[in-house]
Design a protein around this motif. Structure first.
Motif, PDB file in Angstrom:
ATOM      1  N   LEU A   4      42.516  60.413  81.683  1.00  0.00           N
ATOM      2  CA  LEU A   4      41.516  60.832  80.695  1.00  0.00           C
ATOM      3  C   LEU A   4      41.834  60.243  79.323  1.00  0.00           C
ATOM      4  CD1 LEU A   4      40.961  64.526  81.817  1.00  0.00           C
ATOM      5  CD2 LEU A   4      39.701  62.476  82.494  1.00  0.00           C
ATOM      6  N   ASP A   5      43.110  60.158  78.987  1.00  0.00           N
ATOM      7  CA  ASP A   5      43.493  59.530  77.721  1.00  0.00           C
ATOM      8  C   ASP A   5      43.083  58.061  77.691  1.00  0.00           C
ATOM      9  OD1 ASP A   5      44.538  61.853  76.633  1.00  0.00           O
ATOM     10  OD2 ASP A   5      46.578  61.423  77.318  1.00  0.00           O
ATOM     11  N   VAL A   8      39.589  57.836  76.710  1.00  0.00           N
ATOM     12  CA  VAL A   8      39.441  58.022  75.262  1.00  0.00           C
ATOM     13  C   VAL A   8      39.665  56.677  74.567  1.00  0.00           C
ATOM     14  CG1 VAL A   8      40.412  59.115  73.196  1.00  0.00           C
ATOM     15  CG2 VAL A   8      40.059  60.464  75.277  1.00  0.00           C
ATOM     16  N   LEU A  13      35.361  58.793  76.617  1.00  0.00           N
ATOM     17  CA  LEU A  13      35.563  60.213  76.346  1.00  0.00           C
ATOM     18  C   LEU A  13      36.004  60.369  74.904  1.00  0.00           C
ATOM     19  CD1 LEU A  13      37.695  61.581  79.366  1.00  0.00           C
ATOM     20  CD2 LEU A  13      35.232  61.829  79.003  1.00  0.00           C
ATOM     21  N   LYS A  14      35.821  61.590  74.387  1.00  0.00           N
ATOM     22  CA  LYS A  14      36.352  61.945  73.074  1.00  0.00           C
ATOM     23  C   LYS A  14      37.308  63.111  73.271  1.00  0.00           C
ATOM     24  CE  LYS A  14      31.984  62.084  71.429  1.00  0.00           C
ATOM     25  NZ  LYS A  14      30.921  62.537  70.569  1.00  0.00           N
ATOM     26  N   ALA A  15      38.424  63.063  72.564  1.00  0.00           N
ATOM     27  CA  ALA A  15      39.335  64.205  72.572  1.00  0.00           C
ATOM     28  C   ALA A  15      38.767  65.245  71.619  1.00  0.00           C
ATOM     29  CB  ALA A  15      40.733  63.770  72.138  1.00  0.00           C
ATOM     30  N   TYR A  68      38.504  67.474  76.331  1.00  0.00           N
ATOM     31  CA  TYR A  68      37.750  66.221  76.246  1.00  0.00           C
ATOM     32  C   TYR A  68      36.259  66.523  76.281  1.00  0.00           C
ATOM     33  CZ  TYR A  68      42.231  64.194  77.615  1.00  0.00           C
ATOM     34  OH  TYR A  68      43.557  63.840  77.673  1.00  0.00           O
ATOM     35  N   ARG A  69      35.497  65.543  75.818  1.00  0.00           N
ATOM     36  CA  ARG A  69      34.036  65.636  75.859  1.00  0.00           C
ATOM     37  C   ARG A  69      33.487  64.245  76.160  1.00  0.00           C
ATOM     38  NH1 ARG A  69      30.463  69.142  74.182  1.00  0.00           N
ATOM     39  NH2 ARG A  69      31.796  70.303  72.765  1.00  0.00           N
ATOM     40  N   SER A  70      32.344  64.229  76.846  1.00  0.00           N
ATOM     41  CA  SER A  70      31.647  62.964  77.095  1.00  0.00           C
ATOM     42  C   SER A  70      30.157  63.181  76.928  1.00  0.00           C
ATOM     43  CB  SER A  70      31.927  62.472  78.522  1.00  0.00           C
ATOM     44  OG  SER A  70      31.192  61.283  78.765  1.00  0.00           O
ATOM     45  N   CYS A  79      35.200  62.345  86.296  1.00  0.00           N
ATOM     46  CA  CYS A  79      36.449  62.947  85.826  1.00  0.00           C
ATOM     47  C   CYS A  79      36.877  64.150  86.661  1.00  0.00           C
ATOM     48  CB  CYS A  79      36.312  63.359  84.358  1.00  0.00           C
ATOM     49  SG  CYS A  79      36.267  61.939  83.228  1.00  0.00           S
ATOM     50  N   THR A  83      40.155  66.575  86.499  1.00  0.00           N
ATOM     51  CA  THR A  83      40.082  67.875  85.839  1.00  0.00           C
ATOM     52  C   THR A  83      40.292  69.052  86.781  1.00  0.00           C
ATOM     53  OG1 THR A  83      37.654  67.896  86.007  1.00  0.00           O
ATOM     54  CG2 THR A  83      38.625  67.037  83.950  1.00  0.00           C
TER      55      THR A  83
END
Length: 139
Positions: A4-5, A8, A13-15, A68-70, A79, A83
């Motif tokens: 996931l990082d 980003v 994705l955004k943290a 995280y957000r997408s 994901c 997750t």
């Protein structure tokens, strides 16, 4: 979570810190939509839309739980293997549903495959259990 990082880093994705209220709201919305998707007598189109929305809400809740957000619906489904540990074959069914949803939304082509609808509802129920098992978000 390294995978996931990495998303980003490439801006898929955004943290963003998890939010308990948002997470719980997504769970409630998903529960209502999934329940409604199983109402006898609804058209398959309506059932599909409701079940798809429930699956998306649960998938996004799992992503948010991890911080995280997408903005991309299909990334949220992809994901799930990270997750909540959803097997690849199952998130790929959700991805197939995403494609069917896009055809309906953007091209007016809605032809619900009854078997796909059945799989969508079953996977969404499984996903609901997995996401509800995540520890409460503090704060």
């Amino acid at each position: 979570m390294e995978a996931l990082d990495n998303l980003v880093k490439i801006r898929r994705l955004k943290a963003e810190p998890p939010d308990a209220r948002e997470f719980n709201g997504m769970l409630r919305a998903a529960e209502a939509k999934l329940k409604d998707a199983c109402i006898e007598g609804l058209s398959e189109d309506s059932q599909f839309s409701l079940a798809y929305s429930a699956a998306h809400a649960l998938s996004l809740a799992a992503l948010r739980w991890h911080g995280y957000r997408s903005e991309s619906r299909y990334i949220v489904f992809q994901c799930l293997q990270h997750t909540v540990g959803l097997p690849n074959a199952k998130w790929r069914v959700l991805d197939k549903c995403h494609s069917a949803r896009n055809l309906a939304e953007y091209e007016g082509h809605m032809d619900v495959n009854p078997q796909l609808l059945k799989e969508l509802i079953a996977i969404t129920r499984e996903l609901q259990v997995m996401v509800e098992k995540l520890a409460p978000i503090k704060g």
